[in-house]
Design a protein around this motif. Structure first.
Motif, PDB file in Angstrom:
ATOM      1  N   UNK A 105      17.821  -4.987  -5.504  1.00  0.00           N
ATOM      2  CA  UNK A 105      16.918  -4.147  -6.299  1.00  0.00           C
ATOM      3  C   UNK A 105      16.201  -3.091  -5.469  1.00  0.00           C
ATOM      4  N   UNK A 106      16.100  -3.327  -4.156  1.00  0.00           N
ATOM      5  CA  UNK A 106      15.398  -2.420  -3.242  1.00  0.00           C
ATOM      6  C   UNK A 106      13.944  -2.201  -3.656  1.00  0.00           C
ATOM      7  N   UNK A 107      13.317  -3.260  -4.103  1.00  0.00           N
ATOM      8  CA  UNK A 107      11.917  -3.205  -4.521  1.00  0.00           C
ATOM      9  C   UNK A 107      11.184  -4.411  -3.949  1.00  0.00           C
ATOM     10  N   UNK A 136      11.155  -7.965   5.457  1.00  0.00           N
ATOM     11  CA  UNK A 136      10.507  -6.955   4.607  1.00  0.00           C
ATOM     12  C   UNK A 136      10.207  -5.696   5.422  1.00  0.00           C
ATOM     13  N   UNK A 137       9.672  -5.870   6.615  1.00  0.00           N
ATOM     14  CA  UNK A 137       9.322  -4.711   7.441  1.00  0.00           C
ATOM     15  C   UNK A 137      10.552  -3.899   7.832  1.00  0.00           C
ATOM     16  N   UNK A 138      11.637  -4.580   8.216  1.00  0.00           N
ATOM     17  CA  UNK A 138      12.834  -3.839   8.606  1.00  0.00           C
ATOM     18  C   UNK A 138      13.544  -3.222   7.407  1.00  0.00           C
ATOM     19  N   UNK A 139      13.505  -3.885   6.268  1.00  0.00           N
ATOM     20  CA  UNK A 139      14.189  -3.351   5.084  1.00  0.00           C
ATOM     21  C   UNK A 139      13.525  -2.072   4.587  1.00  0.00           C
ATOM     22  N   UNK A 140      12.210  -2.041   4.635  1.00  0.00           N
ATOM     23  CA  UNK A 140      11.469  -0.877   4.146  1.00  0.00           C
ATOM     24  C   UNK A 140      10.863  -0.074   5.288  1.00  0.00           C
ATOM     25  N   UNK A 141      11.519  -0.063   6.433  1.00  0.00           N
ATOM     26  CA  UNK A 141      10.999   0.638   7.606  1.00  0.00           C
ATOM     27  C   UNK A 141      10.737   2.119   7.359  1.00  0.00           C
ATOM     28  N   UNK A 142      11.643   2.829   6.686  1.00  0.00           N
ATOM     29  CA  UNK A 142      11.337   4.259   6.434  1.00  0.00           C
ATOM     30  C   UNK A 142      10.040   4.458   5.643  1.00  0.00           C
ATOM     31  N   UNK A 143       9.782   3.566   4.709  1.00  0.00           N
ATOM     32  CA  UNK A 143       8.538   3.691   3.925  1.00  0.00           C
ATOM     33  C   UNK A 143       7.327   3.429   4.805  1.00  0.00           C
ATOM     34  N   UNK A 159      15.928 -15.033  -4.607  1.00  0.00           N
ATOM     35  CA  UNK A 159      15.100 -13.944  -5.136  1.00  0.00           C
ATOM     36  C   UNK A 159      14.689 -12.967  -4.033  1.00  0.00           C
ATOM     37  N   UNK A 160      14.454 -13.459  -2.827  1.00  0.00           N
ATOM     38  CA  UNK A 160      14.129 -12.578  -1.702  1.00  0.00           C
ATOM     39  C   UNK A 160      15.292 -11.629  -1.441  1.00  0.00           C
ATOM     40  N   UNK A 161      16.492 -12.178  -1.383  1.00  0.00           N
ATOM     41  CA  UNK A 161      17.676 -11.348  -1.145  1.00  0.00           C
ATOM     42  C   UNK A 161      17.853 -10.331  -2.273  1.00  0.00           C
TER      43      UNK A 161
END
Length: 126
Positions: free
Chosen positions: A54-56, A114-121, A46-48
Motif C-alpha cells: 500500500x506504501x502507506x 519504516x524509516x528505510x521504506x519512507x526515507x525520501x519522505x 499487515x506490516x508488509x
C-alpha cells in the motif's frame, strides 16, 4: 477489523479477570498462547502490506502492531514463568533475563523498516 476487535475485546476481558485475582485454567492460558502467535503473524503480514504494497503508514495500525507484539511477548513470558509451556529451565531463565532487550530489538527492526521504506519522505522534512 472485526476479527481484531473481537480478539482484543476477549483479551481485555480476560486481563480484567486476571487483574481481579481470578486464576485461569491451564487450557485457557494455552489457548491464549496459541492465539497470540497467530495475531503476531497476522500483524507482520499487515506490516508488509502497509509498507510494501500500500506504501502507506497508518498510525492506528502501528499501534495495533505494537500492542499485538507486546501481548504475544508478555503472554508467552508469563506462560513460561508459570510452567504452562513445557521448556527447560535454562531456556526460561535466558528468556526472562533478556526479554526487554529482545522486545526492544524486535521493535527496533520494525522502526528501521519504516524509516528505510519512507526515507525520501523523512529526508524531505529536514
Amino acid at each position: 477489523m472485526l476479527l481484531g476487535l473481537g480478539a482484543f475485546a476477549a483479551v481485555t476481558a480476560l486481563g480484567v479477570v486476571v487483574l481481579s485475582g481470578a486464576r485461569l485454567h491451564r487450557r485457557l492460558w494455552l489457548a491464549l498462547d496459541a492465539g497470540a502467535p497467530a495475531g503476531v503473524v497476522f500483524a507482520h503480514w499487515l506490516i508488509v502490506q502497509s509498507l510494501y504494497v500500500l506504501n502507506k503508514l497508518c498510525p492506528c495500525c502501528a499501534v495495533v502492531w505494537a500492542v499485538t507484539i507486546a501481548l504475544f511477548w508478555y503472554l508467552t513470558l508469563h506462560c513460561l514463568e508459570r510452567g504452562v509451556l513445557p521448556v527447560p529451565r535454562g531456556v526460561r531463565d535466558v528468556v526472562h533475563d533478556t526479554h526487554r532487550m529482545l522486545l526492544g530489538a524486535w521493535y527496533g527492526v520494525i522502526v528501521l523498516l519504516v524509516l528505510t521504506r519512507f526515507r525520501p519522505y523523512w529526508s524531505s522534512l529536514l
